[in-house]
Motif scaffolding. Structure first.
Motif, PDB file in Angstrom:
ATOM      1  N   MET A 140       0.870  -1.188   0.047  1.00  0.00           N
ATOM      2  CA  MET A 140      -0.030   0.042  -0.041  1.00  0.00           C
ATOM      3  C   MET A 140       0.844   1.205  -0.151  1.00  0.00           C
ATOM      4  O   MET A 140       0.275   2.290  -0.610  1.00  0.00           O
ATOM      5  CB  MET A 140      -0.987  -0.024   1.370  1.00  0.00           C
ATOM      6  N   ALA A 176      -2.321   1.299  11.700  1.00  0.00           N
ATOM      7  CA  ALA A 176      -2.847   0.340  10.680  1.00  0.00           C
ATOM      8  C   ALA A 176      -1.615   0.201   9.337  1.00  0.00           C
ATOM      9  O   ALA A 176      -1.538  -0.547   8.998  1.00  0.00           O
ATOM     10  CB  ALA A 176      -4.041   0.980  10.050  1.00  0.00           C
ATOM     11  N   ARG A 198       0.357  -2.991   8.009  1.00  0.00           N
ATOM     12  CA  ARG A 198       0.445  -3.298   6.622  1.00  0.00           C
ATOM     13  C   ARG A 198       1.946  -3.396   6.168  1.00  0.00           C
ATOM     14  O   ARG A 198       2.341  -4.646   5.432  1.00  0.00           O
ATOM     15  CB  ARG A 198      -0.255  -2.380   5.689  1.00  0.00           C
ATOM     16  N   TYR A 223      -4.370 -10.886  -1.154  1.00  0.00           N
ATOM     17  CA  TYR A 223      -5.408 -10.942  -0.185  1.00  0.00           C
ATOM     18  C   TYR A 223      -6.574 -10.046  -0.552  1.00  0.00           C
ATOM     19  O   TYR A 223      -6.484  -9.066  -0.829  1.00  0.00           O
ATOM     20  CB  TYR A 223      -4.504 -10.245   1.196  1.00  0.00           C
ATOM     21  N   PHE A 231      -9.998  -8.238   0.576  1.00  0.00           N
ATOM     22  CA  PHE A 231     -10.367  -7.568   1.960  1.00  0.00           C
ATOM     23  C   PHE A 231     -11.963  -7.683   1.946  1.00  0.00           C
ATOM     24  O   PHE A 231     -12.701  -7.019   1.823  1.00  0.00           O
ATOM     25  CB  PHE A 231     -10.170  -6.186   2.112  1.00  0.00           C
ATOM     26  N   THR A 232     -12.407  -9.010   2.013  1.00  0.00           N
ATOM     27  CA  THR A 232     -13.804  -9.536   1.948  1.00  0.00           C
ATOM     28  C   THR A 232     -13.904 -10.574   2.863  1.00  0.00           C
ATOM     29  O   THR A 232     -13.151 -11.431   3.109  1.00  0.00           O
ATOM     30  CB  THR A 232     -14.000  -9.816   0.358  1.00  0.00           C
ATOM     31  N   GLU A 252      -9.416  -0.695   4.368  1.00  0.00           N
ATOM     32  CA  GLU A 252      -9.394  -2.088   4.067  1.00  0.00           C
ATOM     33  C   GLU A 252      -9.407  -2.976   5.281  1.00  0.00           C
ATOM     34  O   GLU A 252     -10.280  -4.062   5.407  1.00  0.00           O
ATOM     35  CB  GLU A 252      -8.162  -2.510   3.167  1.00  0.00           C
ATOM     36  N   PHE A 253      -8.439  -2.750   6.087  1.00  0.00           N
ATOM     37  CA  PHE A 253      -8.723  -3.538   7.554  1.00  0.00           C
ATOM     38  C   PHE A 253      -9.990  -3.343   8.350  1.00  0.00           C
ATOM     39  O   PHE A 253     -10.427  -4.244   8.929  1.00  0.00           O
ATOM     40  CB  PHE A 253      -7.329  -3.083   8.351  1.00  0.00           C
ATOM     41  N   ILE A 309     -12.777  -3.534   7.208  1.00  0.00           N
ATOM     42  CA  ILE A 309     -13.723  -4.387   6.773  1.00  0.00           C
ATOM     43  C   ILE A 309     -13.455  -5.544   7.388  1.00  0.00           C
ATOM     44  O   ILE A 309     -14.505  -6.367   7.775  1.00  0.00           O
ATOM     45  CB  ILE A 309     -13.582  -4.851   5.085  1.00  0.00           C
ATOM     46  N   LEU A 310     -12.459  -6.146   7.480  1.00  0.00           N
ATOM     47  CA  LEU A 310     -11.983  -7.356   8.441  1.00  0.00           C
ATOM     48  C   LEU A 310     -12.458  -7.274   9.858  1.00  0.00           C
ATOM     49  O   LEU A 310     -12.974  -8.047  10.319  1.00  0.00           O
ATOM     50  CB  LEU A 310     -10.465  -7.724   8.198  1.00  0.00           C
TER      51      LEU A 310
END
Lengths: 332, 400
Positions: free
Chosen positions: A230, A259, A263, A290, A292-293, B342-343, B345-346
């Motif tokens: 990212m 965060a 990452r 990966y 994210f779902t 994004e995180f 969501i998890l």
């Protein structure tokens, strides 16, 4: 390069929780989209495939979960039943003998019987020639191998049996199965792993034991759940610098820095683990990003199938060795 | 509604067992529970079945094998803590453990040798469904009986079918005591008939049918092997019942370890039900690798992103070759928000799964969570960090 879609029998192995079921289904889905008639086989598992396709529960009889894509979940009990009836040719005899409580106890201690009848079922499906115009019933069979405590033990069973006995029906069966799983023209064994320390260690170990104890042709190492970077290197340094000067006060900035660090650390770790796979295993790799779902849904599965198709065709046609690089290059 | 902490729960127990699906962190969790009890003053043994080196590494011993080893005090000193008790560890080697069972129960050395050299033996001792679990249980029981430890923590092997190991002792006993097997290795039983009800088929007929299926050679091999093993079988039933009695007593406690993935949680619930069905004391769920929420519930708006850049701009940065441009910081701020989103969501999915688990498990069931760390746990310090999370000790930080 190994032509995965050209194989008739794809066996996927790896430790529990690495995504074997999902990736097996995705390989099957990718092949089915190419027009192949595919059978997905879960063996002695708590069946999960139906959740991926949103289908009714999957059992011994094939369920069509997508066009051209069928799924089964085989228990040793059912496989044994089919096999015994086939051998004895009499259902009543089967019931009288095999469904007796005492005989069941007895069958449990026959070395390798459970595993053998499961592999025997794979063999049976692979051999079946009742497709249109006498063609094979299946163009491809994808086996989601059981995650046992001891790696490829399941595939060693034919050898265990031929070591114990030198003749008889179990011996013959074991020989046939061994011939199938060792035949590199139709069979391939993929190693599936998460890009974390323990699964990577086990995958390296698994490859070693496979080569030492089996002649099963190895295919791809499939690295599951690879984070896409990212942040660039510069951004990563900035995050580190800002974080060093910011209080851990739970503010928005603090949380976002955390965060970002998460990452970056994970991306960096994964890069090191993948380098280890490169260094220690001489096998081609597929990297599944990966997503994210939710893990078990059809949309994710479908994306994974597309990604496998993309990486495999890329390799087969042009042979570029590098895995796909996401937009943000370098860093993490 | 009172939920006990993991610390309350393990107090006074003598056996703690971690069960769960593969890949959920049972081994690390077992080590952490043992570490905690050792810190609190007990003499603890963690019994792992994980052949990987990692646990040995993180415990600071060169290797783990079938012998108990004490974790050196320097390990504790290096991370600045002092245990009031002792921490010991050993790795259960399945084959060696079964060898021991044979050696301890078969008196005649020649008979022992005959068993260990039989070609069916290595399959039996390592690979037959249930044998591994049986070995683990028997070893656990033996160590428990020795009274050498205040607490033994057992990390269980991943089984295809949940809790196979619980049934293993009784299933083994049932199998060897059943007339089906005895008929193979005890000539006196062979003369009789099977309980076939209506059919009342003679054993010779059953044998003939089975050999059409397995081959006569296989049955002969099995007969010879079981006959040689028969001295071992004599005490099987009694031992199995004793093991089972200890596991069902208040001395023991089982934790179900899981990840926050819905399917794994389903499996964990299944474990819980099985434990309840079997009247085995259930301690609660330990949920590893839970994603932390990084954003407020409503997310962050545009203004927050530029505010973020301003705050970063205000920080005095040392050690950078070039100070950041305002544009650069704004872009980074946006990237950081994208990343956290994004995180998020998890984190949201994990929270949903945990909420559902809480509702279904009931208000009195303890559910302890451990965050997903940004690095894998492979040091003693790492184990201690997990301990701080699991036992909610002061100094725990979500993601150092």
């Amino acid at each position: 390069m190994i032509d995965l879609f050209g194989k008739r029998l794809i066996i996927n192995t790896g430790k529990g929780g690495v995504g074997k079921t999902t990736l097996s289904a995705a390989i099957g889905l990718a092949a089915a989209r190419r027009g192949k008639r595919v059978l997905l086989m879960e063996l002695n598992a708590k069946e999960k495939t139906s959740r991926l396709f949103g289908s009714s529960p999957i059992g011994f009889e094939p369920t069509e979960v997508e066009d051209n894509l069928f799924a089964v979940n085989i228990t040793p009990k059912e496989a044994l039943r089919e096999y015994a009836i086939l051998k004895l040719r009499l259902k009543t005899l089967y019931r009288a003998v095999f469904e007796n409580r005492f005989v069941r106890t007895f069958l449990r201690v026959i070395p390798g019987l459970n595993e053998l009848v499961l592999l025997g079922k794979v063999w049976f499906e692979e051999q079946a020639n009742d497709g249109p115009g006498g063609r094979p019933r299946w163009d491809m069979i994808v086996v989601d191998a059981p995650a046992t405590g001891h790696g490829v033990f399941f595939l060693q069973i034919p050898a265990v049996i031929t070591n114990i006995v030198s003749s008889g029906p179990m011996f013959d069966e074991a020989r046939q199965i061994q011939a199938m799983i060792e035949d590199s023209s139709r069979t391939v064994l993929n190693l599936i792993t998460l890009v974390e320390e323990m699964p990577i260690n086990e995958t390296i170990e698994l490859k070693r034991t496979t080569e030492e104890t089996l002649q099963v042709p190895l295919g791809y190492v499939i690295a599951n759940a690879v984070y896409e970077p990212m942040f660039s290197d510069r951004q990563r340094d900035l995050v580190t610098a800002v974080r060093a000067e910011t209080d851990s006060d739970g503010s928005h900035l603090d949380r976002l820095l955390e965060a970002a660090t998460f990452r970056s650390n994970r991306v960096q770790l994964q890069r090191e683990y993948i380098e280890r796979l490169d260094r220690e295993l001489d096998l081609p790799q597929i990297h599944i990003p990966y997503y994210f779902t939710e893990r078990f849904n059809f949309m994710t599965l479908s994306k994974i199938a597309d990604e496998i198709e993309r990486q495999l065709t890329g390799r087969v046609d042009e042979d570029p060795p590098d895995p796909p690089q996401p937009a943000a290059s370098g860093g993490g | 509604m009172t939920r006990k902490t993991i610390g309350d729960l393990i107090e006074g127990r003598r056996i703690v067992v971690c069960v769960g699906s593969g890949g959920v962190g049972k081994t690390t969790t077992s080590a952490v529970l043992a570490l905690h009890a050792a810190m609190e003053g007990r003499k603890v043994l963690v019994l792992t079945i994980d052949p990987a080196r990692r646990l040995a590494n993180s415990l600071g011993v060169s290797e783990l094998d079938n012998d108990e080893r004490q974790i050196p005090l320097e390990q504790f000193a290096q991370i600045g803590v002092e245990p009031k008790g002792e921490l010991w560890a050993m790795m259960l080697d399945m084959k060696r453990s079964f060898d021991r069972i044979v050696e301890r129960n078969v008196k005649d050395p020649k008979a022992v040798e005959r068993i260990l050299n039989n070609k069916l033996y290595s399959y039996f001792s390592t690979s037959l469904a249930g044998t591994q679990e049986y070995s683990a249980m028997e070893r656990l029981y033996e160590l428990h009986r020795s009274g050498d430890y205040d607490l033994i923590v057992l990390d269980t092997p991943p089984t295809i079918h949940a809790l196979d190991f619980l049934d293993a002792p009784s299933r083994m006993a049932e199998a060897v005591e059943s007339s089906a097997l005895q008929w193979l290795y005890k000539p006196s039983v062979a003369a009789g008939k099977f309980g076939f009800g209506l059919f009342n088929i003679g054993t010779s007929y059953v044998l003939k049918t089975l050999s059409r299926f397995t081959g006569g050679e296989m049955l002969d091999e099995l007969r010879v092997f079981l006959k040689s093993l028969s001295p071992l079988f004599d005490g099987f039933g009694d031992r199995a019942r004793q093991i089972r009695a200890v596991l069902g007593s208040q001395d023991a406690l089982f934790f179900v370890v899981t990840s926050p993935d819905p399917i794994t949680v389903d499996e964990a619930r299944f474990f819980q039900n099985r434990l309840d069905d079997e009247s085995i004391p259930f301690g609660g769920f330990i949920v590893n690798r839970v994603h932390a929420p990084y954003l407020p519930p409503d997310g962050l708006d545009e203004a927050s992103s530029s505010e973020l850049a301003d705050r970063m701009d205000a920080v005095q940065l040392d050690g950078l070759d070039a100070p950041p441009e305002p544009d650069e910081l704004r872009a980074l701020g946006q990237r950081m928000i994208d990343n956290a989103t994004e995180f998020q969501i998890l984190a949201t999915l994990d929270a949903q799964t945990l909420r559902a688990l809480r509702e279904r498990a009931g208000s009195r069931v303890t559910i302890a969570t451990v965050p997903f760390f940004s690095r894998d746990i492979h040091s003693f310090e790492g184990l201690n960090r997990v301990r701080q999370e699991l036992f909610a000790l002061p100094g725990s930080t979500p993601n150092p």
